[in-house]
Design an enzyme around this catalytic site. Structure first.
Site, PDB file in Angstrom:
ATOM      1  N   GLU A  75      24.947  20.001   5.771  1.00 53.69           N
ATOM      2  CA  GLU A  75      24.046  20.036   4.609  1.00 53.69           C
ATOM      3  C   GLU A  75      23.573  21.442   4.264  1.00 53.69           C
ATOM      4  O   GLU A  75      23.258  21.737   3.116  1.00 53.69           O
ATOM      5  CB  GLU A  75      22.841  19.118   4.826  1.00 53.69           C
ATOM      6  CG  GLU A  75      23.181  17.635   4.769  1.00 53.69           C
ATOM      7  CD  GLU A  75      23.559  17.042   6.111  1.00 53.69           C
ATOM      8  OE1 GLU A  75      23.784  17.817   7.075  1.00 53.69           O
ATOM      9  OE2 GLU A  75      23.637  15.799   6.222  1.00 53.69           O
ATOM     10  N   PHE A  99      13.580   5.345  11.152  1.00 49.02           N
ATOM     11  CA  PHE A  99      14.826   6.044  11.465  1.00 49.02           C
ATOM     12  C   PHE A  99      15.161   7.033  10.340  1.00 49.02           C
ATOM     13  O   PHE A  99      15.136   6.676   9.164  1.00 49.02           O
ATOM     14  CB  PHE A  99      15.960   5.024  11.630  1.00 49.02           C
ATOM     15  CG  PHE A  99      17.304   5.658  11.846  1.00 49.02           C
ATOM     16  CD1 PHE A  99      17.571   6.383  13.007  1.00 49.02           C
ATOM     17  CD2 PHE A  99      18.308   5.548  10.895  1.00 49.02           C
ATOM     18  CE1 PHE A  99      18.805   6.974  13.202  1.00 49.02           C
ATOM     19  CE2 PHE A  99      19.534   6.139  11.082  1.00 49.02           C
ATOM     20  CZ  PHE A  99      19.791   6.859  12.242  1.00 49.02           C
ATOM     21  N   GLN A 100      15.458   8.243  10.691  1.00 46.02           N
ATOM     22  CA  GLN A 100      15.788   9.322   9.749  1.00 46.02           C
ATOM     23  C   GLN A 100      14.691   9.551   8.719  1.00 46.02           C
ATOM     24  O   GLN A 100      14.952   9.880   7.572  1.00 46.02           O
ATOM     25  CB  GLN A 100      17.145   9.067   9.075  1.00 46.02           C
ATOM     26  CG  GLN A 100      18.303   9.150  10.074  1.00 46.02           C
ATOM     27  CD  GLN A 100      19.665   9.281   9.434  1.00 46.02           C
ATOM     28  OE1 GLN A 100      19.906   8.783   8.342  1.00 46.02           O
ATOM     29  NE2 GLN A 100      20.589   9.937  10.127  1.00 46.02           N
ATOM     30  N   LYS A 159      14.597   5.251  -0.802  1.00 44.85           N
ATOM     31  CA  LYS A 159      15.807   4.441  -0.981  1.00 44.85           C
ATOM     32  C   LYS A 159      15.559   3.264  -1.930  1.00 44.85           C
ATOM     33  O   LYS A 159      16.423   2.920  -2.744  1.00 44.85           O
ATOM     34  CB  LYS A 159      16.291   3.927   0.381  1.00 44.85           C
ATOM     35  CG  LYS A 159      17.642   3.242   0.290  1.00 44.85           C
ATOM     36  CD  LYS A 159      18.218   2.895   1.659  1.00 44.85           C
ATOM     37  CE  LYS A 159      19.599   2.275   1.507  1.00 44.85           C
ATOM     38  NZ  LYS A 159      20.185   1.904   2.794  1.00 44.85           N
ATOM     39  N   MET A 163      24.598  44.978  13.073  1.00 44.06           N
ATOM     40  CA  MET A 163      23.356  45.603  12.602  1.00 44.06           C
ATOM     41  C   MET A 163      22.324  45.661  13.723  1.00 44.06           C
ATOM     42  O   MET A 163      21.614  46.648  13.887  1.00 44.06           O
ATOM     43  CB  MET A 163      22.803  44.843  11.391  1.00 44.06           C
ATOM     44  CG  MET A 163      21.648  45.545  10.708  1.00 44.06           C
ATOM     45  SD  MET A 163      22.107  47.173  10.077  1.00 44.06           S
ATOM     46  CE  MET A 163      22.436  46.800   8.360  1.00 44.06           C
TER      47      MET A 163
END
Lengths: 566, 154
Positions: A49, A111-112, A161, A470
């Site tokens: 993602e 959940f999630q 949802k 760097m």
């Protein structure tokens, strides 16, 4: 009556969205079901993602349009945060749609589930949690409006949802009127006149061009202003391309790795006109020593940027394009800054802008970048973060805005492969050239798969010094060469094999001839390519202003040579 | 330096955390905070008292303006200020002088039972500070303060 998921697709279509980058998941299933059924825009399945957010960002930078990413709840959303923060730091227009658990489950540690709006709040321009189907069309419209108007930035919409399944009437607003949000586009005429008068009185004026010039598409107005007034200009990393590389008044990049001439111009000017730049610490160095002799003019669409770090004598809030156009009408064209140009020429003669010592024994990164600029001068360039990023800024010849996509404000390693994916979608059939270091290339390497799967071609060049370069450079100079966790020698993957496993053409090169041959092969290939370029291990990015020092206190390449010869 | 500001924002969920996030994000302490809808229910008024230097405060003010739901930021103007405090004391304390104290601070007894009495005062924050100091002689069991309610003087 249509459901929330269909509303999302309809809104994206009405906003003219061509491509969205995303990743499905449980809470996003309804949205993905609608995406499956439509042909109005393309969905690109990224492999992480974070890549979706960076790809939307790259697409937005290269196209000037709003980039869109869609992800699922919980980890799907949290994975995007680095990409969202990257876009926020560089004022890139983006709409991030995250699915959320159903309204009835919010706050139950389902959940999630995560407080997505709470987490994104510090790194977005605005955010929404959609509570009812009735508000969804307005929220979608407002999100695009806010993302692209005023000072652009990412806007986050969190959609539970159940809302994506609930049916409602889809009335997409034709106009948006947010009482509390009215960006100022027109500069105050009195302040613009004051600035024009200050230019007349000035002996050593200097323009200081930042990313805001690119956001506002003001390059033509700025180029005309310079042609008319003959005022020299420095730019920031984000301002590269606003002026043509070889414009005689372009003093090139200033700041921590800016040129001697640019930094001395900043230090000696008597009128500094900041145009869409925000006095980042990488530009100002020690603020009490910054542009001490100058009156400061600050033109910016964001009032909160003005006088944030350096007090402005001429504050002008407005869109750069409008303000520069008005300023062009106010300033005369019989100005003479020849003495100032002579001083700047003397600086250039003393320490020429961006030089390096080439070698036939080992490949120098600056040479590689120069060759790419020679062979493909109109390439769309993306960089990751590190030494290679600064070498590209110093040595690639940018002649147009939106030709460079790089994480300037946040300095996000792992930005470049997914951002290059977004650029490749924005610039079909053009050369897309990604420079990365061996450290940063590994950070989102999975998006090579997305490039291959999307039939997009990006030429990836790894400037490989087997160091986190760097950090190694700072360790060399400020930490007595204690190379703590930066030496990657013998602990590297075989990039050639790895890239081939993703379906890319791949090369490992160690000499100039090998590089040129491989680069031409890549240009001919229809596939994404990777060239692992073995470069000199201890090359430093110079000039360099140590953190916290005044910008006129530069470590210059000549100093290094003198030191090495002792 | 003590500062007071009153922010008119859209009356919507999440707006308060956006506002206070600007303070916490800069390590800037909020001394008191009150929020309620305005006469026009579309907006809410958030009153904040804080302390800090001019530069940091100017930045916070600008950042508050930048928030999309912010309609107006009132600061540096003359405010009418009121704060409410409730003080609970034991009924068995020596209550001599309490009456005259309540009179001078526009206070009243808000609640009482067979163990405690609860006093309510309504005044400026500074005067409430003084009131609470004076109340110490009655050995207060607990007190609660509302934070400043502000309205600009037109």
């Amino acid at each position: 009556m249509i459901n929330g998921s269909k509303m999302i697709c309809e809104a994206l279509k009405l906003e003219g969205v061509e491509v969205v980058f995303g990743y499905p998941g449980g809470a996003a299933l309804n949205i993905y079901d609608e995406l499956y059924k439509q042909n109005d825009f393309k969905h690109v399945l990224v492999r992480h993602e974070q890549g979706a957010a960076h790809a939307a960002d790259g697409y937005a930078r290269a196209s000037g349009k709003v980039g869109v990413a869609i992800v699922t709840s919980g980890p799907g959303f949290t994975n995007t945060l680095t990409g969202v923060a990257t876009a926020y730091a560089d004022s890139i227009p983006m709409v991030l749609i995250s699915a959320q658990v159903a309204n009835s489950l919010i706050g139950t540690d389902a959940f999630q589930e995560i407080d997505a709006v709470g987490m994104s709040r510090p790194c977005v321009k605005h955010s929404y949690l959609v509570k009812t189907i009735e508000e969804l069309p307005r929220v979608l419209k407002e999100a695009f409006f806010i993302a692209r108007s005023g000072r652009p930035g990412p806007v986050h919409i969190d959609i539970p949802k159940d809302i994506t399944a609930t049916k409602g009437e889809f009335k997409y607003p034709s106009e948006i009127n947010i009482k509390t949000y009215k960006p100022t586009y027109k500069g105050n005429p009195r302040q613009i006149k004051r600035l024009a008068n200050a230019i007349l009185e000035s002996k050593k004026p200097l323009l200081y061009l930042g990313g805001g010039c690119i956001s506002s598409n003001a390059s033509n107005e700025i180029r005309y202003f310079i042609e008319k007034t003959k005022i020299p200009a420095v730019c920031t990393l984000m301002g590269l391309g606003v002026l043509e590389h070889d414009n005689p008044y372009n003093l090139r990049m200033a700041g921590m790795h800016g040129s001697y001439r640019a930094n001395m111009a900043m230090s000696e000017c008597d009128l500094l006109i900041s145009v869409g730049a925000r006095f980042d610490d990488r530009i100002t160095g020690k603020t009490s020593e910054f542009a001490k002799l100058a009156k400061i003019a600050h033109i910016d669409i964001d009032p909160s940027s003005i006088s944030k770090i350096i007090k402005a004598d001429f504050p002008i809030v407005g869109d750069i394009k409008n303000v520069m156009s008005d300023l062009n009408n106010e300033v005369g064209n019989n100005l003479d800054f020849s003495e100032w140009h002579e001083i700047l020429n003397r600086h250039e003669n003393l320490y020429p802008t961006f030089t390096y010592q080439d070698s036939d024994e080992v490949l120098k990164p600056q040479w590689v970048i120069n060759e790419c600029a020679k062979i493909t001068p109109n390439a769309n360039v993306i960089t990751d973060v590190g030494q290679h990023q600064m070498w590209v800024a110093q040595f690639f010849k940018f002649n147009e805005p939106r030709r460079l996509s790089t994480s300037g404000g946040l300095g996000t390693m792992g930005y470049s492969i997914p951002a290059a994916l977004g650029v490749a979608f924005a610039k079909n059939n053009e050369v897309v050239l990604n420079f990365a270091g061996d450290g940063s290339f590994l950070m989102n390497i999975q998006e090579l798969m997305t490039l291959t799967a999307s039939n997009k071609k990006v030429i990836n060049i790894i400037l490989n010094n087997s160091y986190l370069g760097m950090v190694r450079q700072w360790q060399t100079r400020f930490y007595n060469e204690r190379y703590s966790e930066t030496n990657l020698e013998d602990v590297q993957p075989d990039y050639e094999m790895l890239a081939k496993s993703f379906g890319c053409d791949a090369y490992r090169v160690k000499s100039k001839d090998e590089f040129i041959k491989a680069y031409h092969e890549c240009l001919k290939s229809p596939r994404t390519c990777v060239i692992d370029v073995v470069i000199s291990r201890f090359e430093d990015v110079l000039p360099m202003v140590p953190a916290g020092a005044a910008i006129y206190n530069m470590i210059l390449p000549q100093n290094l040579i003198a030191k090495d010869n002792k | 330096m003590k500062r007071a500001l009153s922010i008119i924002v859209s009356n919507e969920h999440g707006v308060l955390s956006r506002v206070v996030g600007l303070f916490s994000g800069r390590g800037y302490n909020i001394d008191s905070l009150t929020v309620a809808p305005t006469m026009n229910n579309e907006f809410s008024r958030i009153n904040i008292t804080t302390s800090g230097d001019d530069a940091a405060f100017e930045q916070i003010t600008k950042q508050l303006h930048k928030l999309i739901p912010t309609y107006k930021v009132l600061e540096g103007c003359e405010f009418v200020e009121r704060e409410c405090a409730l003080v609970r004391i034991g009924i068995n304390e020596n209550l001599a002088g309490l009456d005259s104290l309540l009179k001078s601070f526009n206070g009243s007894i808000a609640h009482s039972n067979d163990e405690t009495i609860t006093i309510c005062v309504n005044d400026t924050s500074d005067r409430i500070d003084n009131f609470l100091k004076t109340m110490k002689k009655f050995n207060p069991i607990d007190y609660a303060r509302s934070g400043s309610l502000l309205m600009e003087v037109k």
